[in-house]
Scaffold this motif. Structure first.
Motif, mmCIF file in Angstrom:
data_model
loop_
_atom_site.group_PDB
_atom_site.id
_atom_site.type_symbol
_atom_site.label_atom_id
_atom_site.label_comp_id
_atom_site.label_asym_id
_atom_site.label_seq_id
_atom_site.Cartn_x
_atom_site.Cartn_y
_atom_site.Cartn_z
ATOM 1 N N LYS A 1 -5.174 7.608 0.852
ATOM 2 C CA LYS A 1 -4.790 5.953 1.090
ATOM 3 C C LYS A 1 -6.711 6.045 1.942
ATOM 4 O O LYS A 1 -7.340 4.642 1.710
ATOM 5 C CB LYS A 1 -4.507 6.397 2.815
ATOM 6 C CG LYS A 1 -4.758 4.942 3.704
ATOM 7 C CD LYS A 1 -4.215 5.101 5.125
ATOM 8 C CE LYS A 1 -2.521 5.555 4.602
ATOM 9 N NZ LYS A 1 -1.936 3.656 4.620
ATOM 10 N N ASP B 1 1.483 -0.803 -0.171
ATOM 11 C CA ASP B 1 0.002 0.305 0.120
ATOM 12 C C ASP B 1 0.633 1.465 0.037
ATOM 13 O O ASP B 1 0.623 2.218 -1.083
ATOM 14 C CB ASP B 1 -0.863 0.053 1.212
ATOM 15 C CG ASP B 1 -2.165 -1.516 1.038
ATOM 16 O OD1 ASP B 1 -3.434 -0.952 1.455
ATOM 17 O OD2 ASP B 1 -0.950 -2.098 1.057
ATOM 18 N N ARG C 1 0.461 -6.803 2.436
ATOM 19 C CA ARG C 1 -0.873 -5.895 2.448
ATOM 20 C C ARG C 1 -0.671 -5.385 4.055
ATOM 21 O O ARG C 1 -0.902 -6.088 5.203
ATOM 22 C CB ARG C 1 -2.739 -6.126 2.081
ATOM 23 C CG ARG C 1 -2.816 -7.048 0.712
ATOM 24 C CD ARG C 1 -4.117 -6.990 0.377
ATOM 25 N NE ARG C 1 -4.564 -8.751 0.910
ATOM 26 C CZ ARG C 1 -5.438 -9.057 1.488
ATOM 27 N NH1 ARG C 1 -6.655 -8.699 0.678
ATOM 28 N NH2 ARG C 1 -5.255 -10.183 2.471
ATOM 29 N N LEU D 1 -6.514 -2.807 -6.397
ATOM 30 C CA LEU D 1 -5.559 -2.441 -5.711
ATOM 31 C C LEU D 1 -4.577 -3.696 -6.579
ATOM 32 O O LEU D 1 -3.137 -3.145 -6.806
ATOM 33 C CB LEU D 1 -5.441 -1.912 -4.584
ATOM 34 C CG LEU D 1 -6.507 -0.912 -3.438
ATOM 35 C CD1 LEU D 1 -6.213 -0.871 -2.270
ATOM 36 C CD2 LEU D 1 -5.834 0.045 -4.876
#
Length: 306
Positions: free
Chosen positions: A235, A162, A202, A249
């Motif tokens: 985010k 991320d 993740r 993602l």
């Protein structure tokens, strides 16, 4: 009798819950271990004889990284050394006993570097302005110099998938550049190599694993710095996408590993006249040299700092 039945029922429920938690923890550990192992193999992060410095901030990501690397070290096909390092920047209220106590209990070699960068940042940055940029550069210079002085061959940071995607969008939206945090970063002067073993993992998996492992998390807002609003906006956008568009993602991260320079517009990467790729002569990153004053020389700062 009813009281005995109730007590027995509560005990059984508690036992079932504990087994469930343990099972979830084991599954997450195996997943994170597999992903870290794959990232290490794909990008040749760790080689035989490496001395790897795990930079610990007291946050969930760095705790998880150290935990997974210690686990991998036991069965890795090559032998490598691990040390943990924390930079105590003398922020008011920093619980300086937490990390030494935890690391001692883990039996891992560790070093606590004490530098009052907090006072420098407060002195140099006007009231109300964000302190993160200067703080990051000071921290980076100190850690890089420590690594060289102690024979460290790899500097491990806890950035995850991320983080890489968020940094890509930060540079895209606000920096006008198509780049992110690379899984491996070599300094142009050859002094340091930064690795990110959690590059495939993740954040939500890491957060849950940290919760289950009950890592002694140290709050990241002790310095009173302003929240990075731009990163927070991205985010939140990712969180919404993850909920509404499962797999988006993952596809975005896959794109980072499937780049076609001929289908972009950078003439430094592709010779459109000759139809061939070009080498990249730009320096990867600059670092503070040991003889320099870390208060004055911080190296280049892009949106990829530790």
């Amino acid at each position: 009798m009813p009281e005995a039945i109730t007590a027995s029922s509560n005990s059984t429920s508690s036992s079932v819950y504990e087994r469930s938690q343990k099972s979830e923890q084991n599954k997450l550990q195996k997943r994170l271990r597999r992903e870290a192992g794959q990232a290490i193999a794909d990008f040749s992060m760790i080689k035989a004889g490496d001395k790897v410095m795990c930079c610990l901030s007291g946050g969930k990501d760095s705790y998880a990284m150290l935990d997974i690397l210690l686990n991998l070290q036991k069965s890795a096909p090559v032998s490598f050394e691990l040390i943990a390092v924390n930079l105590d920047q003398k922020q008011p209220g920093f619980p300086e006993e937490v990390l030494p106590g935890y690391l001692a209990s883990m039996g891992v070699e560790y070093h606590i570097i004490e530098r009052d960068t907090y006072s420098i940042v407060k002195d140099k940055v006007p009231e109300g302005k964000t302190t993160c940029g200067l703080c990051s550069r000071l921290r980076r210079g100190i850690l890089y110099n420590f690594a060289e002085e102690h024979g460290v061959t790899k500097i491990a940071l806890g950035h995850h998938r991320d983080d890489l995607l968020e940094t890509l969008f930060l540079n895209l939206f606000y920096g006008g550049k198509l780049k992110t945090m690379p899984p491996v970063l070599h300094s142009d002067d050859g002094r340091n190599t930064v690795i990110r073993p959690l590059a495939y993992s993740r954040e939500k998996d890491i957060a849950r694993y940290a919760e289950l492992r009950q890592f002694p998390i140290i709050p990241c807002n002790l310095c009173g710095s302003q929240e990075n609003l731009q990163r927070q906006v991205i985010k939140e956008m990712f969180q919404q996408w993850d909920e509404q568009h499962p797999g988006r993602l993952e596809s975005m991260f896959g794109a980072l590993r499937n780049v076609e320079p001929s289908h972009l517009a950078d003439t430094n990467l592709y010779d459109f006249r000759e139809g061939k790729r070009l080498g990249d002569s730009d320096p990867v990153v600059q670092t503070a040299m040991p003889a320099q004053d870390p208060e004055r020389n911080f190296g280049r700062l892009d949106v990829l700092n530790i």
